[in-house]
Design a protein around this motif. Structure first.
Motif, mmCIF file in Angstrom:
data_model
loop_
_atom_site.group_PDB
_atom_site.id
_atom_site.type_symbol
_atom_site.label_atom_id
_atom_site.label_comp_id
_atom_site.label_asym_id
_atom_site.label_seq_id
_atom_site.Cartn_x
_atom_site.Cartn_y
_atom_site.Cartn_z
ATOM 1 N N GLY A 184 0.740 -1.114 -0.249
ATOM 2 C CA GLY A 184 -0.556 0.504 -0.171
ATOM 3 C C GLY A 184 0.984 1.224 0.208
ATOM 4 N N LEU A 185 2.450 1.594 0.618
ATOM 5 C CA LEU A 185 2.322 2.743 1.140
ATOM 6 C C LEU A 185 4.098 2.460 -0.494
ATOM 7 N N ILE A 186 4.036 2.059 -1.335
ATOM 8 C CA ILE A 186 4.739 1.792 -2.533
ATOM 9 C C ILE A 186 3.612 2.189 -3.673
ATOM 10 N N GLU A 187 2.827 1.574 -3.389
ATOM 11 C CA GLU A 187 1.651 1.877 -4.294
ATOM 12 C C GLU A 187 1.347 3.367 -4.126
ATOM 13 N N ASP A 188 1.070 4.019 -3.333
ATOM 14 C CA ASP A 188 1.273 5.001 -2.501
ATOM 15 C C ASP A 188 2.362 6.461 -3.242
ATOM 16 N N GLY A 189 3.177 5.755 -3.449
ATOM 17 C CA GLY A 189 4.051 6.318 -4.187
ATOM 18 C C GLY A 189 5.163 7.059 -2.655
ATOM 19 N N LYS A 190 4.692 6.551 -1.107
ATOM 20 C CA LYS A 190 5.670 6.902 -0.205
ATOM 21 C C LYS A 190 6.647 6.053 -0.057
ATOM 22 N N VAL A 191 6.844 4.975 0.267
ATOM 23 C CA VAL A 191 8.271 4.395 -0.322
ATOM 24 C C VAL A 191 8.609 3.945 -1.379
ATOM 25 N N THR A 192 9.857 3.414 -2.045
ATOM 26 C CA THR A 192 10.711 3.020 -3.268
ATOM 27 C C THR A 192 11.808 2.279 -2.919
ATOM 28 N N PRO A 193 11.865 1.099 -3.287
ATOM 29 C CA PRO A 193 13.051 0.557 -3.023
ATOM 30 C C PRO A 193 14.569 1.137 -3.205
ATOM 31 N N VAL A 194 15.616 0.854 -2.940
ATOM 32 C CA VAL A 194 16.077 1.822 -2.896
ATOM 33 C C VAL A 194 17.306 0.689 -3.692
ATOM 34 N N ILE A 195 18.092 0.479 -4.623
ATOM 35 C CA ILE A 195 19.156 -0.736 -4.897
ATOM 36 C C ILE A 195 20.622 -0.288 -5.109
ATOM 37 N N ASP A 196 21.282 -0.642 -4.698
ATOM 38 C CA ASP A 196 22.903 0.317 -5.372
ATOM 39 C C ASP A 196 23.682 -0.706 -6.328
ATOM 40 N N ARG A 197 23.291 -1.764 -6.078
ATOM 41 C CA ARG A 197 24.093 -2.313 -7.684
ATOM 42 C C ARG A 197 23.080 -3.879 -7.328
ATOM 43 N N SER A 198 23.265 -4.332 -8.653
ATOM 44 C CA SER A 198 22.586 -5.497 -8.730
ATOM 45 C C SER A 198 23.349 -6.790 -10.555
ATOM 46 N N TYR A 199 23.453 -7.833 -9.319
ATOM 47 C CA TYR A 199 24.311 -9.105 -9.438
ATOM 48 C C TYR A 199 23.589 -10.607 -10.965
ATOM 49 N N PRO A 200 24.417 -10.772 -11.282
ATOM 50 C CA PRO A 200 23.605 -11.978 -11.733
ATOM 51 C C PRO A 200 24.277 -13.194 -11.013
ATOM 52 N N PHE A 201 23.081 -14.449 -11.302
ATOM 53 C CA PHE A 201 22.960 -15.129 -10.209
ATOM 54 C C PHE A 201 23.767 -15.806 -9.778
ATOM 55 N N ALA A 202 24.306 -16.120 -11.215
ATOM 56 C CA ALA A 202 25.897 -16.584 -11.541
ATOM 57 C C ALA A 202 26.661 -15.873 -10.073
ATOM 58 N N GLU A 203 26.706 -14.784 -9.598
ATOM 59 C CA GLU A 203 27.799 -13.473 -8.984
ATOM 60 C C GLU A 203 27.506 -14.162 -7.663
ATOM 61 N N ILE A 204 26.473 -14.524 -7.015
ATOM 62 C CA ILE A 204 25.733 -13.970 -5.770
ATOM 63 C C ILE A 204 27.070 -14.311 -4.746
ATOM 64 N N PRO A 205 28.299 -15.136 -5.309
ATOM 65 C CA PRO A 205 29.431 -14.698 -3.990
ATOM 66 C C PRO A 205 29.965 -13.566 -4.167
ATOM 67 N N ALA A 206 29.933 -12.709 -5.462
ATOM 68 C CA ALA A 206 30.440 -11.692 -5.183
ATOM 69 C C ALA A 206 29.766 -10.596 -4.652
ATOM 70 N N ALA A 207 28.268 -10.722 -5.065
ATOM 71 C CA ALA A 207 27.537 -10.064 -4.475
ATOM 72 C C ALA A 207 27.547 -9.769 -2.533
ATOM 73 N N VAL A 208 27.812 -10.945 -1.819
ATOM 74 C CA VAL A 208 27.621 -10.902 -0.815
ATOM 75 C C VAL A 208 29.061 -10.373 0.046
ATOM 76 N N ARG A 209 29.862 -10.926 -1.302
ATOM 77 C CA ARG A 209 31.448 -9.876 -0.473
ATOM 78 C C ARG A 209 30.982 -8.247 -0.175
ATOM 79 N N TYR A 210 30.237 -8.329 -1.638
ATOM 80 C CA TYR A 210 30.113 -6.311 -1.511
ATOM 81 C C TYR A 210 29.194 -6.149 -0.269
#
Length: 328
Positions: free
Chosen positions: A288-314
């Protein structure tokens, strides 16, 4: 299906990409094809089995080897199949959930009570950033902090995964919000709605002389006694997390704060993340908060599935503003 499996404690490189059997949903479960997941401190703490004292606790990660084989507490994807007692979902539905484990795989079984329709305005990637972090912020403020409109809220660690949601949720609930973060993240925290930002590289927020009704403490950067100085006499210190440590921290800091609780006028409470998985109504509230425009996720980085270990290290560096997500 392919999954990253944790068989022993160690570095993120101990995660093993392997083929395992696709799970079969139980009567009250939904099989979800994972389109995106996210990583967070919860994951790297479990991978390293730290702090060590947590291994001795009931419900801990396991004394000699991990109890959880497939990590990943956030999931966004499509319903692939449903158990015979499931009535609210059908194959093809877009959903998001926080099953506590299983997100580092192509498929995961989720209880119907843990699942909610994905917010229509969000991509899978954005939706995967929401469940654990946003539920932690919501429960920490609304339930543990007992937030009321017009109150003053201080968020220590305002630029992290939980913090970026907490700033927005507190503002949506009518609070006056101050965020504590580093210089490089000050503009981000202001853009999320913070009324004031304290740069911890230049100022100790516990010595500012200002008082707050709630301190949502994601960083654990100051002792409990110092944190109580910034609270009103009936204020609440809600402890979410803190810096890592091999043996005791942040468990020791949390324990010492809770021991002091009966002897001070302020409330000291540890945020209970487990509740996030017990009621999908929390996810619906966030939607409800998201659809009302009151909350938006902040994403720093996106990794592909094969690079999960690198994502965890970061993620383990503690320098990610917002969330680190994985796409499949």
């Amino acid at each position: 299906m392919k999954a990253f499996v944790l068989r022993s404690y160690g570095s993120p490189d101990t995660l093993e990409l392997t083929d395992i059997d696709e799970p079969v949903p139980g009567d009250d479960e939904v099989l979800v094809r994972v389109r995106a997941t996210s990583v967070q401190p919860y994951d790297w703490h479990l991978i390293r089995g730290e702090p060590y004292v947590a291994r001795l606790m009931g419900g801990g990660p396991g004394l000699r080897k991990p109890k959880i084989g497939i990590l990943g507490a956030d999931v966004a994807g499509q319903v692939e199949a449903v158990g015979r007692n499931v009535t609210g979902f059908r194959p093809g539905d877009e959903v998001f959930a926080m099953p506590k484990q299983g997100g580092f795989a192509e498929y995961v079984c989720v209880r119907e009570s843990e699942l909610a329709p994905k917010p229509e305005s969000l991509s899978y990637e954005q939706a995967a950033a929401v469940p654990l972090a946003a539920c932690t912020a919501l429960l920490g403020l609304r339930d543990d902090g007992r937030l009321q409109p017009g109150q003053k809220v201080l968020i220590n660690g305002a630029s992290g995964g939980v913090g970026t949601f907490a700033v927005q949720i507190a503002k949506a609930f009518g609070a006056e919000v101050t965020g504590v973060c580093s210089t490089r993240n000050a503009d981000l925290v202001r853009s999320l709605g913070a009324d004031e930002v304290i740069d911890y590289t230049k100022e100790d927020f516990t010595r500012s002389g200002r008082r707050y009704d709630i301190l949502l403490d994601n960083a654990g950067s100051r002792p409990g006694s110092a944190c109580r100085r910034v609270l009103t006499p009936k204020g609440a210190h809600v402890i979410v997390g803190g810096p890592g440590g091999r043996w005791l921290s942040p468990v020791g800091r949390i324990f010492s704060s809770l021991v002091a609780s009966p002897f001070v006028s302020q409330r000291i409470v540890m945020a209970d993340v487990v509740r996030c998985t017990e009621n999908k109504q929390n996810l619906m509230t966030l939607t409800g908060l998201i659809e009302d425009g009151k909350v938006t996720p902040v994403i720093d980085r996106s990794y592909p599935f094969a690079e999960i270990p690198a994502a965890v290290r970061y993620q383990e560096t503690g320098r990610a503003p917002g969330k680190v997500v994985i796409t499949l």
